[in-house]
Design a protein around this motif. Structure first.
Motif, PDB file in Angstrom:
ATOM      1  N   ALA A   1       0.834  -1.212   0.000  1.00 22.89           N
ATOM      2  CA  ALA A   1       0.000   0.000   0.000  1.00 22.89           C
ATOM      3  C   ALA A   1       0.863   1.255   0.000  1.00 22.89           C
ATOM      4  O   ALA A   1       0.508   2.262  -0.619  1.00 22.89           O
ATOM      5  CB  ALA A   1      -0.923   0.002   1.221  1.00 22.89           C
TER       6      ALA A   1
ATOM      7  N   LEU B   1      -3.930  -1.305  -5.637  1.00 20.72           N
ATOM      8  CA  LEU B   1      -4.139  -1.728  -4.250  1.00 20.72           C
ATOM      9  C   LEU B   1      -5.581  -2.186  -4.052  1.00 20.72           C
ATOM     10  O   LEU B   1      -5.834  -3.249  -3.484  1.00 20.72           O
ATOM     11  CB  LEU B   1      -3.809  -0.586  -3.279  1.00 20.72           C
ATOM     12  CG  LEU B   1      -4.128  -0.850  -1.806  1.00 20.72           C
ATOM     13  CD1 LEU B   1      -3.328  -2.030  -1.265  1.00 20.72           C
ATOM     14  CD2 LEU B   1      -3.873   0.407  -0.980  1.00 20.72           C
TER      15      LEU B   1
ATOM     16  N   THR C   1      -3.284   3.643  -6.755  1.00 22.36           N
ATOM     17  CA  THR C   1      -4.145   3.070  -5.708  1.00 22.36           C
ATOM     18  C   THR C   1      -5.194   2.108  -6.261  1.00 22.36           C
ATOM     19  O   THR C   1      -5.714   1.280  -5.520  1.00 22.36           O
ATOM     20  CB  THR C   1      -4.828   4.176  -4.888  1.00 22.36           C
ATOM     21  OG1 THR C   1      -5.557   5.037  -5.762  1.00 22.36           O
ATOM     22  CG2 THR C   1      -3.803   4.975  -4.094  1.00 22.36           C
TER      23      THR C   1
END
Length: 192
Positions: A42, A51, A48
């Motif tokens: 992370a 993730l 993102t």
């Protein structure tokens, strides 16, 4: 506890580390279900959305039934904490210099992770699962890495209360970042 695959450090992971590819290194560790890789990945993921995809396709128990927002917050708070720790340790730099220094810290943390996983295998009798580190092992290697940058040990999120023994903090806060770590039975810190 879920079954754990072989957590030894592979030649590919060493190559990713040596190439300073923290995203690739922690993704490989994440896919082995190495608990610390949740925050490691992370922290270093380039997008993102990646993730979020790993969390959504992963085992909810591994992610402690916490979603993307939780783990992204853990990564963001880690970056802020590292920047504050560097400053507390005497580092003064521009935003870009601080980012670069945080990457240097990240590389040192990955190096120590490799060392401690290797030690866990070599010792052969630490905890219950070879290669699966305990909260104490992770705290020790973070403290070792941080010391190289003059970051006080209390800036490691697992041991931020100076006046409280680490073992008490592990009991209070350990599940926030590692609900599935190994025990530290028979653990002795490796030689520095």
């Amino acid at each position: 506890m879920m079954s754990t695959p072989n957590l030894s450090i592979t030649p590919q992971e060493r190559a990713l580390f040596l190439g300073e590819d923290l995203e690739g290194f922690w993704l490989s560790r994440l896919r082995k279900m190495d608990p610390v890789a949740r925050i490691g990945y992370a922290l270093w993921v380039s997008n993102t959305k990646k993730l979020k995809r790993e969390i959504e396709k992963g085992n909810p128990l591994f992610w402690n039934n916490k979603g993307f927002v939780y783990w992204e917050f853990m990564a963001r708070s880690t970056v802020v904490n590292l920047a504050a720790g560097l400053e507390k340790g005497g580092f003064r730099g521009t935003f870009l210099e601080t980012r670069n220094m945080i990457k240097r810290v990240g590389l040192e943390v990955a190096k120590q992770h490799i060392k401690y996983v290797h030690h866990d295998y070599q010792a052969g009798n630490i905890g219950k699962v070879k290669g699966l580190l305990s909260l104490k092992q992770m705290a020790d290697y973070h403290h070792e890495a941080f010391r190289k940058f003059n970051i006080p040990p209390s800036f490691y999120g697992g041991t931020w209360l100076d006046s409280v023994p680490n073992e008490a903090e592990f009991k209070l806060y350990g599940d926030l970042y590692c609900h599935d770590c190994d025990s530290d039975t028979n653990y002795q810190r490796p030689a520095q």
